[in-house]
Motif scaffolding. Sequence first.
Motif, PDB file in Angstrom:
ATOM      1  N   ASN A  86     -45.059  28.520  20.070  1.00  0.00           N
ATOM      2  CA  ASN A  86     -44.550  29.871  20.311  1.00  0.00           C
ATOM      3  C   ASN A  86     -43.074  29.984  19.942  1.00  0.00           C
ATOM      4  O   ASN A  86     -42.636  30.994  19.374  1.00  0.00           O
ATOM      5  CB  ASN A  86     -44.747  30.261  21.774  1.00  0.00           C
ATOM      6  CG  ASN A  86     -46.193  30.573  22.110  1.00  0.00           C
ATOM      7  OD1 ASN A  86     -47.031  30.671  21.220  1.00  0.00           O
ATOM      8  ND2 ASN A  86     -46.481  30.720  23.391  1.00  0.00           N
ATOM      9  N   VAL A  87     -42.287  28.957  20.275  1.00  0.00           N
ATOM     10  CA  VAL A  87     -40.862  28.980  19.938  1.00  0.00           C
ATOM     11  C   VAL A  87     -40.687  28.925  18.420  1.00  0.00           C
ATOM     12  O   VAL A  87     -39.871  29.656  17.844  1.00  0.00           O
ATOM     13  CB  VAL A  87     -40.115  27.819  20.616  1.00  0.00           C
ATOM     14  CG1 VAL A  87     -38.645  27.802  20.183  1.00  0.00           C
ATOM     15  CG2 VAL A  87     -40.212  27.924  22.137  1.00  0.00           C
ATOM     16  N   ALA A  88     -41.462  28.073  17.761  1.00  0.00           N
ATOM     17  CA  ALA A  88     -41.380  27.978  16.298  1.00  0.00           C
ATOM     18  C   ALA A  88     -41.760  29.308  15.650  1.00  0.00           C
ATOM     19  O   ALA A  88     -41.116  29.758  14.692  1.00  0.00           O
ATOM     20  CB  ALA A  88     -42.298  26.858  15.801  1.00  0.00           C
TER      21      ALA A  88
ATOM     22  N   GLU B 263     -35.566  19.126  24.149  1.00  0.00           N
ATOM     23  CA  GLU B 263     -36.380  18.339  23.216  1.00  0.00           C
ATOM     24  C   GLU B 263     -37.479  19.190  22.584  1.00  0.00           C
ATOM     25  O   GLU B 263     -37.698  19.137  21.365  1.00  0.00           O
ATOM     26  CB  GLU B 263     -36.989  17.141  23.939  1.00  0.00           C
ATOM     27  CG  GLU B 263     -37.730  16.193  22.999  1.00  0.00           C
ATOM     28  CD  GLU B 263     -38.135  14.904  23.683  1.00  0.00           C
ATOM     29  OE1 GLU B 263     -38.741  14.048  23.007  1.00  0.00           O
ATOM     30  OE2 GLU B 263     -37.838  14.735  24.881  1.00  0.00           O
ATOM     31  N   VAL B 264     -38.169  19.988  23.395  1.00  0.00           N
ATOM     32  CA  VAL B 264     -39.224  20.861  22.867  1.00  0.00           C
ATOM     33  C   VAL B 264     -38.633  21.879  21.902  1.00  0.00           C
ATOM     34  O   VAL B 264     -39.193  22.147  20.829  1.00  0.00           O
ATOM     35  CB  VAL B 264     -39.962  21.574  24.014  1.00  0.00           C
ATOM     36  CG1 VAL B 264     -40.963  22.589  23.460  1.00  0.00           C
ATOM     37  CG2 VAL B 264     -40.668  20.574  24.907  1.00  0.00           C
ATOM     38  N   VAL B 265     -37.486  22.452  22.268  1.00  0.00           N
ATOM     39  CA  VAL B 265     -36.845  23.440  21.401  1.00  0.00           C
ATOM     40  C   VAL B 265     -36.433  22.802  20.078  1.00  0.00           C
ATOM     41  O   VAL B 265     -36.602  23.393  19.003  1.00  0.00           O
ATOM     42  CB  VAL B 265     -35.629  24.073  22.113  1.00  0.00           C
ATOM     43  CG1 VAL B 265     -34.846  24.961  21.148  1.00  0.00           C
ATOM     44  CG2 VAL B 265     -36.083  24.874  23.323  1.00  0.00           C
TER      45      VAL B 265
ATOM     46  N   TRP C  78     -37.359  22.279  14.176  1.00  0.00           N
ATOM     47  CA  TRP C  78     -37.767  21.479  13.014  1.00  0.00           C
ATOM     48  C   TRP C  78     -39.051  22.038  12.407  1.00  0.00           C
ATOM     49  O   TRP C  78     -39.173  22.167  11.189  1.00  0.00           O
ATOM     50  CB  TRP C  78     -37.973  20.028  13.445  1.00  0.00           C
ATOM     51  CG  TRP C  78     -38.426  19.140  12.321  1.00  0.00           C
ATOM     52  CD1 TRP C  78     -37.649  18.523  11.388  1.00  0.00           C
ATOM     53  CD2 TRP C  78     -39.787  18.801  12.012  1.00  0.00           C
ATOM     54  NE1 TRP C  78     -38.425  17.814  10.505  1.00  0.00           N
ATOM     55  CE2 TRP C  78     -39.750  17.970  10.864  1.00  0.00           C
ATOM     56  CE3 TRP C  78     -41.014  19.111  12.578  1.00  0.00           C
ATOM     57  CZ2 TRP C  78     -40.902  17.452  10.283  1.00  0.00           C
ATOM     58  CZ3 TRP C  78     -42.169  18.601  12.006  1.00  0.00           C
ATOM     59  CH2 TRP C  78     -42.107  17.779  10.871  1.00  0.00           C
ATOM     60  N   ARG C  79     -40.019  22.391  13.258  1.00  0.00           N
ATOM     61  CA  ARG C  79     -41.299  22.890  12.754  1.00  0.00           C
ATOM     62  C   ARG C  79     -41.140  24.233  12.050  1.00  0.00           C
ATOM     63  O   ARG C  79     -41.857  24.533  11.089  1.00  0.00           O
ATOM     64  CB  ARG C  79     -42.301  23.027  13.894  1.00  0.00           C
ATOM     65  CG  ARG C  79     -43.651  23.566  13.445  1.00  0.00           C
ATOM     66  CD  ARG C  79     -44.641  23.721  14.587  1.00  0.00           C
ATOM     67  NE  ARG C  79     -45.081  22.437  15.115  1.00  0.00           N
ATOM     68  CZ  ARG C  79     -46.065  22.306  16.002  1.00  0.00           C
ATOM     69  NH1 ARG C  79     -46.696  23.383  16.470  1.00  0.00           N
ATOM     70  NH2 ARG C  79     -46.419  21.110  16.432  1.00  0.00           N
TER      71      ARG C  79
ATOM     72  N   ALA D 281     -28.394  16.277  20.411  1.00  0.00           N
ATOM     73  CA  ALA D 281     -29.237  15.392  19.601  1.00  0.00           C
ATOM     74  C   ALA D 281     -30.701  15.816  19.685  1.00  0.00           C
ATOM     75  O   ALA D 281     -31.429  15.809  18.680  1.00  0.00           O
ATOM     76  CB  ALA D 281     -29.073  13.950  20.066  1.00  0.00           C
ATOM     77  N   LYS D 282     -31.140  16.199  20.874  1.00  0.00           N
ATOM     78  CA  LYS D 282     -32.524  16.658  21.039  1.00  0.00           C
ATOM     79  C   LYS D 282     -32.761  17.966  20.294  1.00  0.00           C
ATOM     80  O   LYS D 282     -33.832  18.188  19.725  1.00  0.00           O
ATOM     81  CB  LYS D 282     -32.844  16.831  22.521  1.00  0.00           C
ATOM     82  CG  LYS D 282     -32.892  15.526  23.299  1.00  0.00           C
ATOM     83  CD  LYS D 282     -33.080  15.781  24.791  1.00  0.00           C
ATOM     84  CE  LYS D 282     -33.098  14.476  25.576  1.00  0.00           C
ATOM     85  NZ  LYS D 282     -33.196  14.715  27.044  1.00  0.00           N
ATOM     86  N   LEU D 283     -31.755  18.842  20.307  1.00  0.00           N
ATOM     87  CA  LEU D 283     -31.877  20.114  19.597  1.00  0.00           C
ATOM     88  C   LEU D 283     -31.838  19.923  18.085  1.00  0.00           C
ATOM     89  O   LEU D 283     -32.369  20.741  17.329  1.00  0.00           O
ATOM     90  CB  LEU D 283     -30.750  21.061  20.015  1.00  0.00           C
ATOM     91  CG  LEU D 283     -30.796  21.616  21.444  1.00  0.00           C
ATOM     92  CD1 LEU D 283     -29.488  22.317  21.779  1.00  0.00           C
ATOM     93  CD2 LEU D 283     -31.965  22.584  21.601  1.00  0.00           C
TER      94      LEU D 283
END
Length: 430
Positions: A181-183, A201-203, A208-209, A238-240
């Motif tokens: 959904n974010v992608a 991390e999910v964001v 990236w996707r 870094a996670k972002l």
Amino acid sequence: MTWLACWLLVQTIAVVDTSRLPLIEAAQWALQAGDSFGCAVAKRFQDCAQPWAAVEAWRYAVANLLAARKFTRGQHFELAERTAEAIGSFFATPDAGKFTEAAEKVSELRRQLSLQTPLLSAHPMLHEASIDSAGLGVPFPLAVVQIPAETEAATLQLRGGVSMPLLALSISGRGRPSLSNVAEALQMGVRHLQVSPSVAEVVGQAIWRSKVNKADLFVSVLWEGFLNSAAQLESVAAKLGKPVDMLILPKGEEGAESQKWRHLERLRDKHRVATLGVKDFTPQEVDALPNRGAGVEFAQCVFTPYRPGPSRNTWRDFGQRFVALAATGLLSDWPRPLRPTDDPHVLAIAERTGRSSAQVLIRWALQLGLAVVFHADRGQHVRENLGALGFELPRTEMQLISGLVTLADPVPPGDGFGHPYAPRPVASEL
């Protein structure tokens, strides 16, 4: 009790000749909504989940009825006046007995309206009239802010020169957000993400996707949870997969905010972040920060047609500091029972403009010069909200929405109506 606000509404709002103002429908809706209905049935303060919110909804209903009194007659208007007196008495000196009295009047008013619905078919029609440039006593500028229709170009330049997209998708730490959904939201055109550090991390995976150019993204992060040091900020970045553009300090424990703000200023001075903001702070609370909050460039607060920020001076005070304002809670006004997207006044404007009620409200805020932070779990809602960039509300519709606050919080002060942000007794004191 004076109802100057109602008089102002019917005297100074101008809409096109074919437009009608759904005052009766708005009153009926407010009396049926959530805690408004439940508390009127329960009648006891201690039996209501949100008693203060319920009384505010009753006040909105009665104010709409008294505004409609100019156009039609009926026994319900006499009862509305008595109900207004009971509500005003409760706000002036709150106690359980006055709450029950107001609830009984509201229940009777609701029954009377349901019985007389066929008699209320003559809705008031407003004709072109002179418009008070002050805007119904609401301190909102009526000049339209020019906003590009293209999502990427719809930005606001902060005081320090940083360019921030006007529409932000909020991704909170309550539950795990959907990566897809974010992608999808990014692919639709969202370019500002407001992120809780726990979901970084999910964001980052969603960024990236989406294949969106990271240089085109603006990411603001709330300084909360485990995020409490430069090392943790580096971990979040870094996670972002990109640097954090803005750190936002939420209103929290009194006394701890100054220490946290000094830390944020050090991070900015070391170029770990580009700019700083606050959430749910009043101008007076910003003053209490180190250096009187001189480093604040962005302030986010609840802003709806019913409650324009933490106080009616918020707009002016932050404007004098050249602090950008952002609206949150615009579409829901949670946890209060009146949802702006369901308000008959807003729905009527949506029908006239051929837009959704959510788009009307977002566009109203944008044209006032606000950025907007919204929540959306579904792609269709993201697309709908981004559609607010593709049209413009006429001046008369802008003034009508801005004028709703005079029904939600009638003026002038001293008529028995307390300000909705004044300190209130707890249930045990009633």
